[in-house]
Motif scaffolding. Structure first.
Motif, mmCIF file in Angstrom:
data_model
loop_
_atom_site.group_PDB
_atom_site.id
_atom_site.type_symbol
_atom_site.label_atom_id
_atom_site.label_comp_id
_atom_site.label_asym_id
_atom_site.label_seq_id
_atom_site.Cartn_x
_atom_site.Cartn_y
_atom_site.Cartn_z
ATOM 1 N N PRO A 48 2.046 -8.525 9.493
ATOM 2 C CA PRO A 48 1.825 -7.860 8.209
ATOM 3 C C PRO A 48 0.369 -7.466 7.978
ATOM 4 O O PRO A 48 0.106 -6.476 7.306
ATOM 5 N N VAL A 49 -0.589 -8.212 8.545
ATOM 6 C CA VAL A 49 -2.001 -7.855 8.367
ATOM 7 C C VAL A 49 -2.287 -6.524 9.057
ATOM 8 O O VAL A 49 -2.954 -5.652 8.496
ATOM 9 N N ALA A 50 -1.762 -6.336 10.250
ATOM 10 C CA ALA A 50 -1.967 -5.069 10.963
ATOM 11 C C ALA A 50 -1.313 -3.914 10.206
ATOM 12 O O ALA A 50 -1.869 -2.814 10.143
ATOM 13 N N ARG A 51 -0.154 -4.157 9.610
ATOM 14 C CA ARG A 51 0.514 -3.100 8.829
ATOM 15 C C ARG A 51 -0.322 -2.699 7.625
ATOM 16 O O ARG A 51 -0.454 -1.514 7.315
ATOM 17 N N VAL A 52 -0.888 -3.686 6.932
ATOM 18 C CA VAL A 52 -1.714 -3.376 5.763
ATOM 19 C C VAL A 52 -2.973 -2.631 6.189
ATOM 20 O O VAL A 52 -3.406 -1.693 5.522
ATOM 21 N N PHE A 53 -3.559 -3.043 7.307
ATOM 22 C CA PHE A 53 -4.727 -2.350 7.843
ATOM 23 C C PHE A 53 -4.406 -0.860 8.008
ATOM 24 O O PHE A 53 -5.192 0.001 7.613
ATOM 25 N N GLU A 54 -3.245 -0.560 8.550
ATOM 26 C CA GLU A 54 -2.834 0.833 8.739
ATOM 27 C C GLU A 54 -2.531 1.517 7.410
ATOM 28 O O GLU A 54 -2.890 2.673 7.210
ATOM 29 N N ARG A 55 -1.886 0.818 6.480
ATOM 30 C CA ARG A 55 -1.545 1.417 5.178
ATOM 31 C C ARG A 55 -2.788 1.774 4.375
ATOM 32 O O ARG A 55 -2.766 2.711 3.575
ATOM 33 N N LEU A 56 -3.870 1.048 4.575
ATOM 34 C CA LEU A 56 -5.106 1.323 3.844
ATOM 35 C C LEU A 56 -5.984 2.359 4.552
ATOM 36 O O LEU A 56 -7.075 2.660 4.084
ATOM 37 N N ALA A 57 -5.503 2.936 5.648
ATOM 38 C CA ALA A 57 -6.316 3.871 6.429
ATOM 39 C C ALA A 57 -6.595 5.165 5.676
ATOM 40 O O ALA A 57 -7.660 5.735 5.800
ATOM 41 N N GLY A 58 -5.655 5.628 4.917
ATOM 42 C CA GLY A 58 -5.845 6.884 4.185
ATOM 43 C C GLY A 58 -6.244 6.607 2.752
ATOM 44 O O GLY A 58 -6.290 5.465 2.307
ATOM 45 N N SER A 65 -3.244 0.534 -3.913
ATOM 46 C CA SER A 65 -3.967 -0.547 -3.234
ATOM 47 C C SER A 65 -3.531 -1.905 -3.752
ATOM 48 O O SER A 65 -3.285 -2.830 -2.975
ATOM 49 N N LEU A 66 -3.436 -2.035 -5.070
ATOM 50 C CA LEU A 66 -3.015 -3.308 -5.644
ATOM 51 C C LEU A 66 -1.614 -3.691 -5.168
ATOM 52 O O LEU A 66 -1.355 -4.850 -4.842
ATOM 53 N N GLN A 67 -0.709 -2.704 -5.093
ATOM 54 C CA GLN A 67 0.655 -2.990 -4.640
ATOM 55 C C GLN A 67 0.673 -3.398 -3.167
ATOM 56 O O GLN A 67 1.353 -4.337 -2.785
ATOM 57 N N VAL A 68 -0.091 -2.689 -2.339
ATOM 58 C CA VAL A 68 -0.161 -3.027 -0.910
ATOM 59 C C VAL A 68 -0.655 -4.463 -0.745
ATOM 60 O O VAL A 68 -0.101 -5.240 0.042
ATOM 61 N N LEU A 69 -1.673 -4.840 -1.493
ATOM 62 C CA LEU A 69 -2.240 -6.183 -1.373
ATOM 63 C C LEU A 69 -1.294 -7.245 -1.935
ATOM 64 O O LEU A 69 -1.178 -8.337 -1.374
ATOM 65 N N ARG A 70 -0.592 -6.923 -3.027
ATOM 66 C CA ARG A 70 0.411 -7.866 -3.540
ATOM 67 C C ARG A 70 1.513 -8.085 -2.510
ATOM 68 O O ARG A 70 1.989 -9.202 -2.313
ATOM 69 N N LYS A 73 0.285 -10.339 0.319
ATOM 70 C CA LYS A 73 0.168 -11.721 -0.149
ATOM 71 C C LYS A 73 1.544 -12.380 -0.160
ATOM 72 O O LYS A 73 1.697 -13.522 0.300
ATOM 73 N N ALA A 74 2.545 -11.677 -0.654
ATOM 74 C CA ALA A 74 3.906 -12.228 -0.690
ATOM 75 C C ALA A 74 4.429 -12.466 0.726
ATOM 76 O O ALA A 74 5.031 -13.512 1.005
ATOM 77 N N GLN A 75 4.188 -11.521 1.619
ATOM 78 C CA GLN A 75 4.660 -11.665 2.997
ATOM 79 C C GLN A 75 3.996 -12.855 3.683
ATOM 80 O O GLN A 75 4.664 -13.665 4.331
ATOM 81 N N LEU A 76 2.684 -12.952 3.561
ATOM 82 C CA LEU A 76 1.956 -14.045 4.214
ATOM 83 C C LEU A 76 2.330 -15.397 3.609
ATOM 84 O O LEU A 76 2.445 -16.396 4.320
ATOM 85 N N SER A 77 2.535 -15.435 2.299
ATOM 86 C CA SER A 77 2.901 -16.685 1.638
ATOM 87 C C SER A 77 4.288 -17.164 2.039
ATOM 88 O O SER A 77 4.580 -18.358 1.964
ATOM 89 N N VAL A 120 -12.187 -9.274 2.456
ATOM 90 C CA VAL A 120 -12.451 -10.082 1.258
ATOM 91 C C VAL A 120 -11.123 -10.557 0.670
ATOM 92 O O VAL A 120 -10.983 -11.723 0.282
ATOM 93 N N PHE A 121 -10.141 -9.682 0.624
ATOM 94 C CA PHE A 121 -8.828 -10.062 0.096
ATOM 95 C C PHE A 121 -8.213 -11.197 0.923
ATOM 96 O O PHE A 121 -7.705 -12.173 0.373
ATOM 97 N N LEU A 122 -8.259 -11.074 2.241
ATOM 98 C CA LEU A 122 -7.673 -12.106 3.100
ATOM 99 C C LEU A 122 -8.376 -13.448 2.920
ATOM 100 O O LEU A 122 -7.732 -14.498 2.883
ATOM 101 N N LEU A 123 -9.701 -13.410 2.792
ATOM 102 C CA LEU A 123 -10.440 -14.654 2.551
ATOM 103 C C LEU A 123 -10.118 -15.238 1.176
ATOM 104 O O LEU A 123 -10.163 -16.450 0.984
ATOM 105 N N GLU A 124 -9.790 -14.391 0.228
ATOM 106 C CA GLU A 124 -9.437 -14.845 -1.119
ATOM 107 C C GLU A 124 -8.082 -15.546 -1.139
ATOM 108 O O GLU A 124 -7.919 -16.568 -1.797
ATOM 109 N N ILE A 125 -7.101 -15.009 -0.431
ATOM 110 C CA ILE A 125 -5.757 -15.601 -0.499
ATOM 111 C C ILE A 125 -5.572 -16.769 0.466
ATOM 112 O O ILE A 125 -4.689 -17.601 0.256
ATOM 113 N N LEU A 126 -6.380 -16.842 1.500
ATOM 114 C CA LEU A 126 -6.195 -17.874 2.519
ATOM 115 C C LEU A 126 -6.219 -19.306 1.967
ATOM 116 O O LEU A 126 -5.388 -20.127 2.365
ATOM 117 N N PRO A 127 -7.107 -19.665 1.030
ATOM 118 C CA PRO A 127 -7.082 -21.041 0.517
ATOM 119 C C PRO A 127 -5.762 -21.406 -0.173
ATOM 120 O O PRO A 127 -5.399 -22.577 -0.220
#
Length: 191
Positions: A48-58, A65-70, A73-77, A120-127
């Motif tokens: 999912p991290v690689a997918r988000v990386f690609e989704r944020l390319a354009g 952006s907020l929806q992509v990051l939400r 977060k749900a997928q990783l959780s 920054v987002f990934l470091l924020e949700i990781l804890p």
């Protein structure tokens, strides 16, 4: 110095940066290192991290952006506890990043409510997923200057995980590095 005081100092530094910078619209995304993550496009579907990386390319709007990051977060959780930190660690190790079009916004309790970059987002949700992994990964990031926003979140992650005197002293030195790093002084960010 107690852990709580270190966290307060880090947050105070963040807040001071916010107060000292002129208020304006969020800056245009900076040029960031746009290296593809280590996975191939075929395996990006599994990460999912690689997918988000690609989704944020354009270009994306703030709501997109907020929806992509939400979504990430749900997928990783929802992944088994060991899988999400490994995916985040692998991605961060590449040095890759994408701007989100969001700003660096500090919310209640020192958590961020907006994240200027994917890293920054990934470091924020990781804890929230694995606090021990967050501290370990954050220590690795603090070994070399990357971006000030990223460093600010990594400092906070380590301070929350370890309040030993040795760690407090180490954090003090890293905070001084953050404050005194010439390239970051020349182009300050909120972080």
């Amino acid at each position: 110095m107690p852990r709580r005081r270190i966290i307060v100092l880090i947050l105070a530094g963040l807040a001071a940066g916010v107060l000292l910078l002129p208020r304006k619209d969020p800056p245009a995304p900076r040029e960031t290192k746009l290296i593809s993550p280590p996975s191939s496009p075929a395996s990006a579907g599994a990460n999912p991290v690689a997918r988000v990386f690609e989704r944020l390319a354009g270009p994306t709007s703030r709501p997109e952006s907020l929806q992509v990051l939400r979504d990430i977060k749900a997928q990783l959780s929802s992944l088994p506890r060991a899988e999400a930190p490994a995916m985040i660690r692998d991605f961060l190790a590449t040095g890759s990043d994408r701007p989100t079009g969001l700003s660096f916004e500090i919310g209640e309790g020192g958590t961020l409510t907006e994240w200027p970059t994917l890293r920054v987002f990934l470091l924020e949700i990781l804890p929230f997923i694995d606090p021990a992994a967050a501290a370990e990964i954050s220590r690795n990031i603090l070994a070399t200057p990357t971006q000030p926003d990223e460093w600010a979140v990594a400092l906070r992650n380590v301070a929350r995980a370890d309040s030993s005197p040795e760690t407090n002293e180490w954090l003090r030195g890293k905070t001084e590095t953050l404050i005194n790093h010439p390239p970051w002084q020349a182009a300050p960010s909120i972080g």
